[in-house]
Design a protein around this motif. Sequence first.
Motif, PDB file in Angstrom:
ATOM      1  N   ASP A  16      71.105 -12.834 -44.914  1.00 43.36           N
ATOM      2  CA  ASP A  16      72.555 -12.954 -44.533  1.00 43.36           C
ATOM      3  C   ASP A  16      72.838 -14.570 -45.061  1.00 43.36           C
ATOM      4  OD1 ASP A  16      74.934 -13.026 -43.173  1.00 43.36           O
ATOM      5  OD2 ASP A  16      73.981 -12.235 -41.328  1.00 43.36           O
ATOM      6  N   THR A  18      76.217 -15.592 -44.739  1.00 46.17           N
ATOM      7  CA  THR A  18      77.506 -15.755 -44.115  1.00 46.17           C
ATOM      8  C   THR A  18      77.584 -17.231 -43.424  1.00 46.17           C
ATOM      9  OG1 THR A  18      77.416 -13.364 -43.217  1.00 46.17           O
ATOM     10  CG2 THR A  18      79.203 -14.805 -42.371  1.00 46.17           C
ATOM     11  N   LEU A  48      79.603  -7.662 -49.563  1.00 43.27           N
ATOM     12  CA  LEU A  48      79.990  -7.631 -48.206  1.00 43.27           C
ATOM     13  C   LEU A  48      79.384  -6.286 -47.501  1.00 43.27           C
ATOM     14  CD1 LEU A  48      83.362  -8.974 -48.294  1.00 43.27           C
ATOM     15  CD2 LEU A  48      81.887 -10.023 -47.189  1.00 43.27           C
ATOM     16  N   GLY A  49      78.991  -6.411 -46.377  1.00 40.52           N
ATOM     17  CA  GLY A  49      78.438  -5.296 -45.689  1.00 40.52           C
ATOM     18  C   GLY A  49      78.545  -5.376 -44.101  1.00 40.52           C
ATOM     19  N   SER A  50      78.176  -4.159 -43.538  1.00 44.12           N
ATOM     20  CA  SER A  50      78.385  -4.228 -41.930  1.00 44.12           C
ATOM     21  C   SER A  50      77.541  -4.886 -41.291  1.00 44.12           C
ATOM     22  CB  SER A  50      78.187  -2.790 -41.549  1.00 44.12           C
ATOM     23  OG  SER A  50      78.109  -2.641 -40.179  1.00 44.12           O
ATOM     24  N   LYS A  51      77.706  -5.669 -40.033  1.00 36.84           N
ATOM     25  CA  LYS A  51      76.942  -6.406 -39.419  1.00 36.84           C
ATOM     26  C   LYS A  51      76.032  -5.511 -38.519  1.00 36.84           C
ATOM     27  CE  LYS A  51      79.233  -9.744 -37.613  1.00 36.84           C
ATOM     28  NZ  LYS A  51      79.867 -11.092 -36.861  1.00 36.84           N
ATOM     29  N   THR A  56      71.659  -2.834 -43.213  1.00 34.44           N
ATOM     30  CA  THR A  56      71.338  -3.247 -44.522  1.00 34.44           C
ATOM     31  C   THR A  56      69.742  -2.328 -44.993  1.00 34.44           C
ATOM     32  OG1 THR A  56      69.981  -4.906 -43.286  1.00 34.44           O
ATOM     33  CG2 THR A  56      71.999  -5.655 -44.295  1.00 34.44           C
ATOM     34  N   ILE A 106      86.809 -12.228 -43.441  1.00 35.61           N
ATOM     35  CA  ILE A 106      85.921 -11.263 -43.716  1.00 35.61           C
ATOM     36  C   ILE A 106      86.229 -10.430 -42.330  1.00 35.61           C
ATOM     37  CG2 ILE A 106      84.435 -12.048 -45.148  1.00 35.61           C
ATOM     38  CD1 ILE A 106      82.350 -12.583 -43.212  1.00 35.61           C
ATOM     39  N   ASP A 109      83.254  -8.027 -38.348  1.00 30.63           N
ATOM     40  CA  ASP A 109      82.022  -6.856 -38.546  1.00 30.63           C
ATOM     41  C   ASP A 109      81.481  -6.890 -39.477  1.00 30.63           C
ATOM     42  OD1 ASP A 109      84.437  -4.700 -36.934  1.00 30.63           O
ATOM     43  OD2 ASP A 109      82.971  -5.977 -35.930  1.00 30.63           O
ATOM     44  N   LYS A 110      81.908  -7.808 -40.440  1.00 28.81           N
ATOM     45  CA  LYS A 110      81.216  -8.107 -41.927  1.00 28.81           C
ATOM     46  C   LYS A 110      80.348  -9.199 -42.114  1.00 28.81           C
ATOM     47  CE  LYS A 110      84.380  -6.574 -45.102  1.00 28.81           C
ATOM     48  NZ  LYS A 110      85.288  -5.696 -45.311  1.00 28.81           N
ATOM     49  N   TYR A 113      76.048 -10.569 -47.933  1.00 28.72           N
ATOM     50  CA  TYR A 113      74.546 -10.418 -47.736  1.00 28.72           C
ATOM     51  C   TYR A 113      73.876 -10.488 -49.257  1.00 28.72           C
ATOM     52  CZ  TYR A 113      74.571  -7.908 -43.445  1.00 28.72           C
ATOM     53  OH  TYR A 113      74.637  -7.523 -41.949  1.00 28.72           O
TER      54      TYR A 113
END
Lengths: 134, 134
Positions: A16, A18, A48-51, A56, A106, A109-110, A113
């Motif tokens: 991660d 971020t 970019l992906g969901s937290k 993941t 972002i 929630d994103k 990664y």
Amino acid sequence: MYKTIKFNTEFNGVVDLTEQIRSYVKESGLENGFVIIHDPHTTASIGLGSKQEGFTEDFMLELDKMFPATNFYRHVETPFDAAGHVKTAIVGANLSVIVKDGDLLIGDDKAIYFYEWDGPRMRKVYVKAVKGVK
Amino acid sequence: MLIDTLTFKTEYERCYDITADVQALVEKSGVKDGVCVVTARDYCVGLGLPSKYDKKGWLDTADDMHRLIADRVDFKNQSCSPYEEAAKLRTAFMGNHSDIIVRDGVLVLGNSQGLLLHEFGKDGADRLIDVCVM
């Protein structure tokens, strides 16, 4: 302002990035514009992906199902390396993120990664802030 | 700033390393420190950042895209041929856009990384690649 961010990855792992990108944005003084994050590797991707917990893991598993590490690839190194090259071609190796009022746009929630398709390796990304012109 | 369009004549399912062509536009722009945005105008042309030396890997990617998105007659979009619809979907997977950092007048890429044009669509087409360097 341009920066290289270095980190280590685990085999088929996710990092991660971020907060490191966020720190870079603050360091750069960028208020409004965008930041480009470039992954110079050919067996790793950035996206970019969901937290949310489990995302993941799900993402990596789905990519493994779509592009399994097999001996049937024409590119002959290791099966994971060969599959990694294909995953990178599809998932991508760079990302542009809008910066507004000094922060990454972002959503809550994103996350940004780094997806390691092979590894473990020492990896890096290049980051550049691009300032908006009024 | 420079905005220009490159034209490539392509063949079906062939890949083309266009790094040098885009780099030439960066040089023409005179931009030393900035960003280069590259977009394929057509919806059957993918742009990726794989290893430029790994031509077998390019074929692996094409094979996997065909395996995942087969040519079939029951796509919801019936206004074009199945081959064209499959090509559009493969392009959507790969993407047809890339933002690349420019530093010291050079595209910032990994040592083996290249900008690849992947023709998923028809044979003998003139494909347009739009480039903005700023």
